[in-house]
Design a protein around this motif. Structure first.
Motif, PDB file in Angstrom:
ATOM      1  N   ALA A 140     -15.735   4.409  11.033  1.00 54.77           N
ATOM      2  CA  ALA A 140     -16.346   3.472  10.092  1.00 54.77           C
ATOM      3  C   ALA A 140     -15.411   3.220   8.917  1.00 54.77           C
ATOM      4  O   ALA A 140     -14.559   4.047   8.596  1.00 54.77           O
ATOM      5  CB  ALA A 140     -17.679   4.032   9.594  1.00 54.77           C
ATOM      6  N   PRO A 141     -15.551   2.070   8.260  1.00 59.34           N
ATOM      7  CA  PRO A 141     -14.687   1.779   7.113  1.00 59.34           C
ATOM      8  C   PRO A 141     -14.808   2.840   6.028  1.00 59.34           C
ATOM      9  O   PRO A 141     -15.899   3.346   5.752  1.00 59.34           O
ATOM     10  CB  PRO A 141     -15.207   0.425   6.623  1.00 59.34           C
ATOM     11  N   ALA A 142     -13.682   3.173   5.437  1.00 62.94           N
ATOM     12  CA  ALA A 142     -13.635   4.155   4.357  1.00 62.94           C
ATOM     13  C   ALA A 142     -13.038   3.503   3.119  1.00 62.94           C
ATOM     14  O   ALA A 142     -12.276   2.538   3.209  1.00 62.94           O
ATOM     15  CB  ALA A 142     -12.809   5.371   4.771  1.00 62.94           C
ATOM     16  N   ALA A 143     -13.368   4.053   1.968  1.00 64.26           N
ATOM     17  CA  ALA A 143     -12.861   3.506   0.716  1.00 64.26           C
ATOM     18  C   ALA A 143     -11.375   3.811   0.558  1.00 64.26           C
ATOM     19  O   ALA A 143     -10.861   4.792   1.107  1.00 64.26           O
ATOM     20  CB  ALA A 143     -13.647   4.094  -0.451  1.00 64.26           C
ATOM     21  N   TYR A 144     -10.700   2.971  -0.162  1.00 69.81           N
ATOM     22  CA  TYR A 144      -9.297   3.188  -0.502  1.00 69.81           C
ATOM     23  C   TYR A 144      -9.026   2.499  -1.830  1.00 69.81           C
ATOM     24  O   TYR A 144      -9.818   1.662  -2.293  1.00 69.81           O
ATOM     25  CB  TYR A 144      -8.367   2.627   0.579  1.00 69.81           C
ATOM     26  N   HIS A 145      -7.912   2.840  -2.444  1.00 65.23           N
ATOM     27  CA  HIS A 145      -7.517   2.163  -3.668  1.00 65.23           C
ATOM     28  C   HIS A 145      -6.005   2.214  -3.799  1.00 65.23           C
ATOM     29  O   HIS A 145      -5.323   2.863  -3.003  1.00 65.23           O
ATOM     30  CB  HIS A 145      -8.185   2.777  -4.899  1.00 65.23           C
ATOM     31  N   ALA A 146      -5.495   1.507  -4.781  1.00 60.87           N
ATOM     32  CA  ALA A 146      -4.055   1.467  -5.075  1.00 60.87           C
ATOM     33  C   ALA A 146      -3.253   0.988  -3.869  1.00 60.87           C
ATOM     34  O   ALA A 146      -2.169   1.513  -3.598  1.00 60.87           O
ATOM     35  CB  ALA A 146      -3.562   2.845  -5.533  1.00 60.87           C
ATOM     36  N   LEU A 147      -3.773  -0.018  -3.158  1.00 60.57           N
ATOM     37  CA  LEU A 147      -3.011  -0.591  -2.046  1.00 60.57           C
ATOM     38  C   LEU A 147      -1.782  -1.307  -2.600  1.00 60.57           C
ATOM     39  O   LEU A 147      -1.884  -2.192  -3.446  1.00 60.57           O
ATOM     40  CB  LEU A 147      -3.881  -1.580  -1.264  1.00 60.57           C
ATOM     41  N   HIS A 148      -0.629  -0.939  -2.084  1.00 59.11           N
ATOM     42  CA  HIS A 148       0.643  -1.498  -2.548  1.00 59.11           C
ATOM     43  C   HIS A 148       1.363  -2.096  -1.353  1.00 59.11           C
ATOM     44  O   HIS A 148       1.835  -1.356  -0.479  1.00 59.11           O
ATOM     45  CB  HIS A 148       1.482  -0.396  -3.211  1.00 59.11           C
ATOM     46  N   LEU A 149       1.403  -3.422  -1.256  1.00 58.00           N
ATOM     47  CA  LEU A 149       2.202  -4.104  -0.236  1.00 58.00           C
ATOM     48  C   LEU A 149       3.634  -4.195  -0.733  1.00 58.00           C
ATOM     49  O   LEU A 149       3.881  -4.709  -1.830  1.00 58.00           O
ATOM     50  CB  LEU A 149       1.661  -5.517   0.034  1.00 58.00           C
ATOM     51  N   HIS A 150       4.565  -3.705   0.049  1.00 52.52           N
ATOM     52  CA  HIS A 150       5.952  -3.671  -0.393  1.00 52.52           C
ATOM     53  C   HIS A 150       6.569  -5.064  -0.256  1.00 52.52           C
ATOM     54  O   HIS A 150       6.654  -5.600   0.852  1.00 52.52           O
ATOM     55  CB  HIS A 150       6.725  -2.641   0.422  1.00 52.52           C
ATOM     56  N   ALA A 151       6.979  -5.620  -1.358  1.00 53.46           N
ATOM     57  CA  ALA A 151       7.498  -6.979  -1.367  1.00 53.46           C
ATOM     58  C   ALA A 151       8.807  -7.104  -0.603  1.00 53.46           C
ATOM     59  O   ALA A 151       9.110  -8.162  -0.048  1.00 53.46           O
ATOM     60  CB  ALA A 151       7.680  -7.465  -2.805  1.00 53.46           C
ATOM     61  N   ASP A 152       9.591  -6.033  -0.572  1.00 54.81           N
ATOM     62  CA  ASP A 152      10.875  -6.083   0.107  1.00 54.81           C
ATOM     63  C   ASP A 152      11.307  -4.669   0.468  1.00 54.81           C
ATOM     64  O   ASP A 152      10.579  -3.696   0.223  1.00 54.81           O
ATOM     65  CB  ASP A 152      11.929  -6.781  -0.758  1.00 54.81           C
ATOM     66  N   ARG A 153      12.507  -4.562   1.003  1.00 55.42           N
ATOM     67  CA  ARG A 153      13.000  -3.262   1.456  1.00 55.42           C
ATOM     68  C   ARG A 153      13.191  -2.284   0.297  1.00 55.42           C
ATOM     69  O   ARG A 153      13.032  -1.066   0.476  1.00 55.42           O
ATOM     70  CB  ARG A 153      14.319  -3.454   2.193  1.00 55.42           C
ATOM     71  N   HIS A 154      13.528  -2.790  -0.885  1.00 51.87           N
ATOM     72  CA  HIS A 154      13.730  -1.912  -2.031  1.00 51.87           C
ATOM     73  C   HIS A 154      12.415  -1.247  -2.437  1.00 51.87           C
ATOM     74  O   HIS A 154      12.375  -0.033  -2.690  1.00 51.87           O
ATOM     75  CB  HIS A 154      14.312  -2.707  -3.203  1.00 51.87           C
ATOM     76  N   GLU A 155      11.347  -2.025  -2.514  1.00 49.66           N
ATOM     77  CA  GLU A 155      10.042  -1.457  -2.840  1.00 49.66           C
ATOM     78  C   GLU A 155       9.581  -0.496  -1.750  1.00 49.66           C
ATOM     79  O   GLU A 155       8.980   0.534  -2.046  1.00 49.66           O
ATOM     80  CB  GLU A 155       9.012  -2.566  -3.034  1.00 49.66           C
ATOM     81  N   ALA A 156       9.850  -0.854  -0.497  1.00 55.55           N
ATOM     82  CA  ALA A 156       9.446   0.018   0.612  1.00 55.55           C
ATOM     83  C   ALA A 156      10.134   1.368   0.518  1.00 55.55           C
ATOM     84  O   ALA A 156       9.509   2.427   0.708  1.00 55.55           O
ATOM     85  CB  ALA A 156       9.763  -0.651   1.940  1.00 55.55           C
ATOM     86  N   LEU A 157      11.425   1.363   0.245  1.00 57.51           N
ATOM     87  CA  LEU A 157      12.173   2.613   0.167  1.00 57.51           C
ATOM     88  C   LEU A 157      11.756   3.432  -1.057  1.00 57.51           C
ATOM     89  O   LEU A 157      11.589   4.659  -0.967  1.00 57.51           O
ATOM     90  CB  LEU A 157      13.671   2.322   0.120  1.00 57.51           C
ATOM     91  N   ALA A 158      11.566   2.760  -2.193  1.00 59.58           N
ATOM     92  CA  ALA A 158      11.129   3.468  -3.389  1.00 59.58           C
ATOM     93  C   ALA A 158       9.776   4.137  -3.165  1.00 59.58           C
ATOM     94  O   ALA A 158       9.548   5.282  -3.587  1.00 59.58           O
ATOM     95  CB  ALA A 158      11.066   2.500  -4.575  1.00 59.58           C
ATOM     96  N   ALA A 159       8.850   3.431  -2.475  1.00 61.90           N
ATOM     97  CA  ALA A 159       7.538   4.008  -2.191  1.00 61.90           C
ATOM     98  C   ALA A 159       7.648   5.175  -1.211  1.00 61.90           C
ATOM     99  O   ALA A 159       6.951   6.183  -1.353  1.00 61.90           O
ATOM    100  CB  ALA A 159       6.608   2.933  -1.629  1.00 61.90           C
ATOM    101  N   LEU A 160       8.534   5.057  -0.225  1.00 56.78           N
ATOM    102  CA  LEU A 160       8.736   6.149   0.725  1.00 56.78           C
ATOM    103  C   LEU A 160       9.192   7.409  -0.001  1.00 56.78           C
ATOM    104  O   LEU A 160       8.648   8.501   0.202  1.00 56.78           O
ATOM    105  CB  LEU A 160       9.762   5.728   1.770  1.00 56.78           C
ATOM    106  N   TRP A 161      10.214   7.267  -0.860  1.00 48.03           N
ATOM    107  CA  TRP A 161      10.715   8.430  -1.599  1.00 48.03           C
ATOM    108  C   TRP A 161       9.644   8.984  -2.525  1.00 48.03           C
ATOM    109  O   TRP A 161       9.505  10.202  -2.667  1.00 48.03           O
ATOM    110  CB  TRP A 161      11.945   8.059  -2.405  1.00 48.03           C
ATOM    111  N   GLN A 162       8.867   8.106  -3.160  1.00 45.93           N
ATOM    112  CA  GLN A 162       7.863   8.571  -4.104  1.00 45.93           C
ATOM    113  C   GLN A 162       6.765   9.383  -3.410  1.00 45.93           C
ATOM    114  O   GLN A 162       6.318  10.412  -3.926  1.00 45.93           O
ATOM    115  CB  GLN A 162       7.255   7.368  -4.837  1.00 45.93           C
TER     116      GLN A 162
END
Length: 448
Positions: A102-124
């Protein structure tokens, strides 16, 4: 000496071998509860009739696409008997009908605009973990990016964080066989999912774990997940000399939804190590405008994602947007998309002008022409685009690891997140429109 008798003898032996091969095909399909598309079943039968000595070993090695006991299908989160029935859109009800949580709550969804944001989020996500890190990926590159992933995991393992890394067996070879010994030496746990040369899946060595998932601190309030289409290799983040990095879609989020991702990882981890999955704790359903995991593959009774996509195509009323590197859909899905376009739904498909798989590019022509003739719009982006996304009106957005081809929809272990909150569904549409900006329209041409 007796050519007539010799020919009859060999014909009889060949006929007997063909009959035995057909019987083994029928018996194995029945015992393993295999449900194939009629075209696939006909193809196997014709293959066996024409070349039984080649077809039978091929079937026994590659022919099965579901685990032997699909009735014991994966339940990502055990249902709470005391919880009220979940209400929601057709998308929520369809996913529930397909055995998904069943659907569950979530918050702080961050779509990575580009590869730089994706990598920064991965490391974080990795660096901020205090208790556990569970990482599943198809490819971990034997390159600077892959080395950095291993080094950061080693740092966390030495600090006392429990680190588990699961790689697909074939994907590890495709990534260049990265050195995993440093992670093992510092206390990390590593396992391979279905190694090609010693697979625990008898008759299913062609089934791959294509899921991409990083879960941190799942049992704590700081729980977080990073997922999407990106493998952990240089081409997805940094590119290579003379080659631009691939365009892709990934995201991270927080909240109770992470528990579903953790449950899926636990299930796959146990299976890869030949263990029985542990008992899952009940989690009460949250609001129907939350999100849920959609697992697809041999661990599901149904062809979950394919069924959801076909249903969604028929239920869409205004717009369908699709992003995929490979578009070779099964006829039922192609028909559903074409019918949506014919009845006035705006169907937009985004894909690379030239992908990294030339065979897929060659095979997609017929489906692209059919969709274009039905009124769908196909957009070809320069360079390699690896994103996987499907959005239906403002009701449902699916993002994750699955491509729109038969391997992803019927053979691979795949993972998509289903988002139902209209504001976040629109965010995925905005991402799509931004990625579409440098593209050119596909013009259908008669086959040569």
């Amino acid at each position: 000496m007796f050519p007539g008798l010799s020919t009859a003898y060999w014909l009889t032996l060949h006929g007997l071998a063909t009959v035995v091969a057909l019987l083994l095909y029928v018996i194995a399909s029945h015992m393993l509860h295999q449900r194939r598309h009629p075209s696939a079943a006909i193809a196997w039968v014709l293959f066996i009739l024409l070349m039984p000595y080649v077809a039978l070993p091929a079937f026994l090695t590659f022919g099965s696409r579901k685990q032997a006991r699909p009735r014991n299908r994966l339940a990502l989160v055990a249902p709470d008997p005391a919880a009220p029935a979940v209400e929601g859109s057709w998308a929520v009800q369809t996913t529930l009908a397909l055995g998904q949580p069943a659907p569950a709550a979530y918050h702080a969804l961050h779509l990575h605009a580009d590869r730089h944001e994706a990598l920064a989020a991965l490391w974080q996500v990795i660096d901020s973990a205090q208790h556990t890190i569970d990482l599943c990926t198809f490819i971990l590159g034997d390159d600077p990016l892959g080395t950095q992933v291993i080094e950061r995991l080693c740092v966390k393992a030495r600090s006392g964080v429990k680190v588990r890394l699961m790689l697909d067996g074939l994907g590890r070879l495709m990534g260049g066989r990265p050195d995993l010994k440093p992670l093992r030496d510092c206390g990390g746990l590593v396992t391979l999912f279905v190694p090609p040369l010693h697979s625990p899946l008898k008759g299913r060595t062609n089934l791959r774990d294509h899921r991409k998932l990083l879960v941190a601190d799942a049992a704590f309030e700081s729980r977080r997940v990073w997922s999407g289409g990106r493998n952990l290799a240089g081409e997805y983040f940094e590119g290579a000399p003379g080659k631009a990095p691939w365009r892709d879609l990934s995201f991270d989020l927080r909240g109770p939804l992470v528990l579903q991702a953790q449950a899926l990882f636990e299930h796959d981890w146990a299976f890869a190590r030949g263990q029985a999955p542990g008992r899952l704790q009940p989690v009460a359903p949250e609001s129907p405008d939350g999100a849920q995991l959609v697992a697809s593959g041999p661990d599901q009774t149904d062809d979950t994602l394919h069924a959801l996509l076909v249903t969604a195509a028929y239920r869409a009323r205004e717009r369908i947007v699709l992003a995929t590197p490979y578009f070779v859909p099964e006829p039922a899905l192609l028909m559903a998309l074409c019918m949506a376009a014919r009845r006035g739904v705006a169907v937009d498909l985004l894909m690379p002008a030239r992908s990294n798989h030339r065979l897929s590019d060659w095979a997609r022509g017929r489906a692209l022409r059919a969709l274009a003739e039905a009124g769908g719009r196909i957009w070809l982006v320069p360079g390699m685009m690896h994103a996987k996304l499907a959005v239906f009106d403002e009701v449902l957005a699916l993002a994750g690891s699955a491509n729109l081809d038969s391997r992803s929809l019927f053979l691979n272990y795949e993972l998509m997140f289903a988002f139902h909150r209209s504001a976040d569904v629109r965010r995925f549409s905005v991402w799509f429109d931004a990625e579409r900006s440098p593209s050119r329209a596909f013009v259908a041409k008669a086959p040569g």
